[in-house]
Design an enzyme around this catalytic site. Structure first.
Site, PDB file in Angstrom:
ATOM      1  N   TYR A 138     -21.331  23.051  37.759  1.00 17.54           N
ATOM      2  CA  TYR A 138     -20.302  23.217  38.619  1.00 17.54           C
ATOM      3  C   TYR A 138     -20.157  24.678  39.286  1.00 17.54           C
ATOM      4  O   TYR A 138     -19.557  24.655  40.538  1.00 17.54           O
ATOM      5  CB  TYR A 138     -18.772  22.956  37.903  1.00 17.54           C
ATOM      6  CG  TYR A 138     -18.413  21.384  37.897  1.00 17.54           C
ATOM      7  CD1 TYR A 138     -19.134  20.510  37.388  1.00 17.54           C
ATOM      8  CD2 TYR A 138     -17.195  21.176  38.643  1.00 17.54           C
ATOM      9  CE1 TYR A 138     -18.623  19.258  37.297  1.00 17.54           C
ATOM     10  CE2 TYR A 138     -16.886  19.749  38.603  1.00 17.54           C
ATOM     11  CZ  TYR A 138     -17.572  18.621  37.903  1.00 17.54           C
ATOM     12  OH  TYR A 138     -17.342  17.472  37.763  1.00 17.54           O
ATOM     13  N   LYS A 189     -27.706  17.836  26.218  1.00 17.05           N
ATOM     14  CA  LYS A 189     -29.160  16.761  26.461  1.00 17.05           C
ATOM     15  C   LYS A 189     -30.227  17.655  26.152  1.00 17.05           C
ATOM     16  O   LYS A 189     -30.970  18.131  26.877  1.00 17.05           O
ATOM     17  CB  LYS A 189     -28.960  16.631  27.870  1.00 17.05           C
ATOM     18  CG  LYS A 189     -30.323  15.856  28.546  1.00 17.05           C
ATOM     19  CD  LYS A 189     -30.328  14.341  28.170  1.00 17.05           C
ATOM     20  CE  LYS A 189     -31.508  13.616  28.660  1.00 17.05           C
ATOM     21  NZ  LYS A 189     -31.580  12.136  28.108  1.00 17.05           N
ATOM     22  N   ASP A 221     -26.814  10.561  27.036  1.00 16.12           N
ATOM     23  CA  ASP A 221     -27.034   9.131  27.428  1.00 16.12           C
ATOM     24  C   ASP A 221     -26.621   8.256  26.085  1.00 16.12           C
ATOM     25  O   ASP A 221     -25.887   7.194  26.417  1.00 16.12           O
ATOM     26  CB  ASP A 221     -28.548   8.948  27.872  1.00 16.12           C
ATOM     27  CG  ASP A 221     -29.398   9.479  26.876  1.00 16.12           C
ATOM     28  OD1 ASP A 221     -29.048  10.473  25.940  1.00 16.12           O
ATOM     29  OD2 ASP A 221     -30.773   9.464  27.066  1.00 16.12           O
ATOM     30  N   ASP A 245     -17.015  15.602  32.503  1.00 14.61           N
ATOM     31  CA  ASP A 245     -16.416  14.831  33.871  1.00 14.61           C
ATOM     32  C   ASP A 245     -16.691  13.409  33.648  1.00 14.61           C
ATOM     33  O   ASP A 245     -15.775  12.446  33.747  1.00 14.61           O
ATOM     34  CB  ASP A 245     -16.988  15.450  35.043  1.00 14.61           C
ATOM     35  CG  ASP A 245     -16.634  14.723  36.084  1.00 14.61           C
ATOM     36  OD1 ASP A 245     -15.385  14.478  36.326  1.00 14.61           O
ATOM     37  OD2 ASP A 245     -17.244  14.406  37.056  1.00 14.61           O
ATOM     38  N   ASP A 249     -14.145   9.980  32.270  1.00 17.91           N
ATOM     39  CA  ASP A 249     -13.811   8.634  33.234  1.00 17.91           C
ATOM     40  C   ASP A 249     -14.123   7.467  32.420  1.00 17.91           C
ATOM     41  O   ASP A 249     -13.629   6.730  32.393  1.00 17.91           O
ATOM     42  CB  ASP A 249     -14.603   8.870  34.524  1.00 17.91           C
ATOM     43  CG  ASP A 249     -13.730   9.434  35.527  1.00 17.91           C
ATOM     44  OD1 ASP A 249     -13.148  10.262  35.298  1.00 17.91           O
ATOM     45  OD2 ASP A 249     -14.165   8.746  36.924  1.00 17.91           O
TER      46      ASP A 249
HETATM   47  C1  IPM Z   1     -12.024  15.592  37.501  1.00 17.21           C
HETATM   48  C2  IPM Z   1     -12.255  15.281  38.882  1.00 17.21           C
HETATM   49  C3  IPM Z   1     -12.783  16.783  39.516  1.00 17.21           C
HETATM   50  C4  IPM Z   1     -13.936  17.243  38.879  1.00 17.21           C
HETATM   51  C5  IPM Z   1     -13.287  16.792  40.965  1.00 17.21           C
HETATM   52  C6  IPM Z   1     -11.992  16.149  41.885  1.00 17.21           C
HETATM   53  C7  IPM Z   1     -13.608  17.977  41.516  1.00 17.21           C
HETATM   54  O1  IPM Z   1     -13.339  14.383  39.008  1.00 17.21           O
HETATM   55  O2  IPM Z   1     -10.988  16.420  37.417  1.00 17.21           O
HETATM   56  O3  IPM Z   1     -12.592  14.990  36.646  1.00 17.21           O
HETATM   57  O4  IPM Z   1     -15.381  17.053  38.922  1.00 17.21           O
HETATM   58  O5  IPM Z   1     -13.685  17.964  37.767  1.00 17.21           O
HETATM   59 MG    MG Z   2     -13.804  13.590  37.046  1.00 12.89          MG
END
Ligand code: IPM
Ligand code: MG
Length: 354
Positions: A138, A189, A221, A245, A249
């Site tokens: 990042y 990884k 993975d 990240d 999700d």
């Molecule tokens: C998160 C989001 C952010 C990230 C984006 C919006 C930059 O996906 O907070 O997980 O990748 O960190």
């Molecule tokens: Mg995210």
């Protein structure tokens, strides 16, 4: 409690308004809460030509905690990278040194059948994903898009972790595990990436200071697969910025909806930024249908981690639970036979339960 409130873009203002109602209810109960609003993301660009206006960063630095909605919107997609809303978010994380991002995936029993996974796979789920937030690909330099001699362009980014960055987040992971089920799974990884080899080495070293905690390692993975195969095997997952990240999700869907997932991003002194894990959802912005619970639960995390008020954190979480027990549901978690409510009504119901 001086709290900077940054609603941001898309559904940000609507969901933050519900969390603000909760804070205001706590204030009328006697807590000394001070809220001050500022722009971030596209809203920052619109107001000051910068996704993180100086005044916003300054306010955040002077506050005890930050409550953030979400950033991003279609109208900003064509801006140059430094002006994009996401940069506001990345810069405030970096600017406040918020290296430890806690993303709890907790399944409320009331939502067991809202998950796309079978309820026996997810019932009782309680995982803490600890994502390193200020390093990795990042922020690594160099990065860019360059012209090659053969005339084509090449994109490149740099994955980077220094020992000290790995060490400090590993410590947070073990300390969290000590208060939970004493299991840490470090995700990397290391079979491919040098960065991950160092990550694994340092985490293993730090583990020696926490003999009561059981450490395991998993490739990312495999971790992605295990999260949907048998998620209850995890207690604390500690991982780098980009893997975290993605995995967070994924983990959100175990809980029924990403609309339920709060987060805390902490510095070394527990100053924190609190935001839902989901994004700005521009497609449903302004429609009063977004789920405000992740943002309200982020306020609970704020009480727990920055203000050390476990009692209030539990009170807020209890109010959310009560609201779910009353069968109130926003569209993302709606099921047959339940009462579908909007963003505003959900916020009001939580305040009433509080
Ligand atoms: C998160 C989001 C952010 C990230 C984006 C919006 C930059 O996906 O907070 O997980 O990748 O960190
Ligand atoms: Mg995210």
């Amino acid at each position: 409690m001086k709290i900077a409130v940054l609603p941001g873009d898309g559904i940000g203002p609507e969901i933050v308004a519900q969390a603000a109602k909760v804070l205001e209810a706590l204030r009328s109960d006697g807590l000394k809460i001070e809220l001050e609003y500022a722009h971030i993301g596209g809203a920052g660009y619109d107001a000051a030509g910068d996704p993180l206006p100086d005044a916003t960063l300054k306010l955040a630095q002077q506050s005890d905690a930050v409550l953030l909605g979400a950033v991003g919107g279609y109208q900003y997609d064509t801006l140059a990278r430094p002006l994009r809303p996401e940069q506001g978010l990345l810069r405030i994380r970096k600017g406040l040194n918020l290296f430890a991002n806690l993303r709890p995936a907790l399944l409320y029993p009331e939502l067991a059948s809202a998950s796309t996974l079978r309820s026996e796979v997810v019932s009782g789920l309680d995982i803490m994903i600890l994502r390193e937030l200020t390093g990795d690909i990042y922020f690594g330099q160099p990065r860019g898009i360059r012209n090659l001699e053969n005339g084509e362009r090449q994109g490149f980014d740099t994955m980077l972790y220094s020992e000290s960055e790995i060490r400090r987040v590993a410590h947070v992971g073990f300390q969290i595990a000590m208060k939970r089920n004493k299991k840490v799974c470090s995700v990397d990884k290391a079979n491919v990436l040098d960065t991950s080899m160092l990550w694994r080495e340092i985490v293993t070293e730090v583990a020696k200071e926490y003999p009561a905690v059981e450490l395991s390692h998993m490739y990312v993975d495999n971790a992605a697969m295990q999260l949907v195969r048998a998620p209850k095997q995890f207690d604390v997952i500690v991982t780098g910025n980009i893997f975290g990240d993605i995995l967070s999700d994924e983990a959100s869907m175990l809980t029924g909806s990403i609309g339920m997932l709060p987060s805390a991003s902490l510095d070394a002194n527990n100053k924190g930024l609190y935001e839902p894990c989901h994004g700005s959802a521009p497609d449903i912005a302004g429609k009063n249908i977004a789920n405000p619970l992740a943002t309200i639960l982020s306020v609970a995390m704020m009480m727990r981690y920055t203000f050390a008020r476990e009692d209030i954190a539990q009170r807020i979480e209890g109010a959310v639970r009560k609201t779910l027990q009353k069968s109130l549901r926003t569209a993302d978690i709606a099921e047959a036979g339940m009462q579908k409510v909007g963003t505003d009504a959900m916020g009001d119901a939580v305040v009433a339960a509080l």
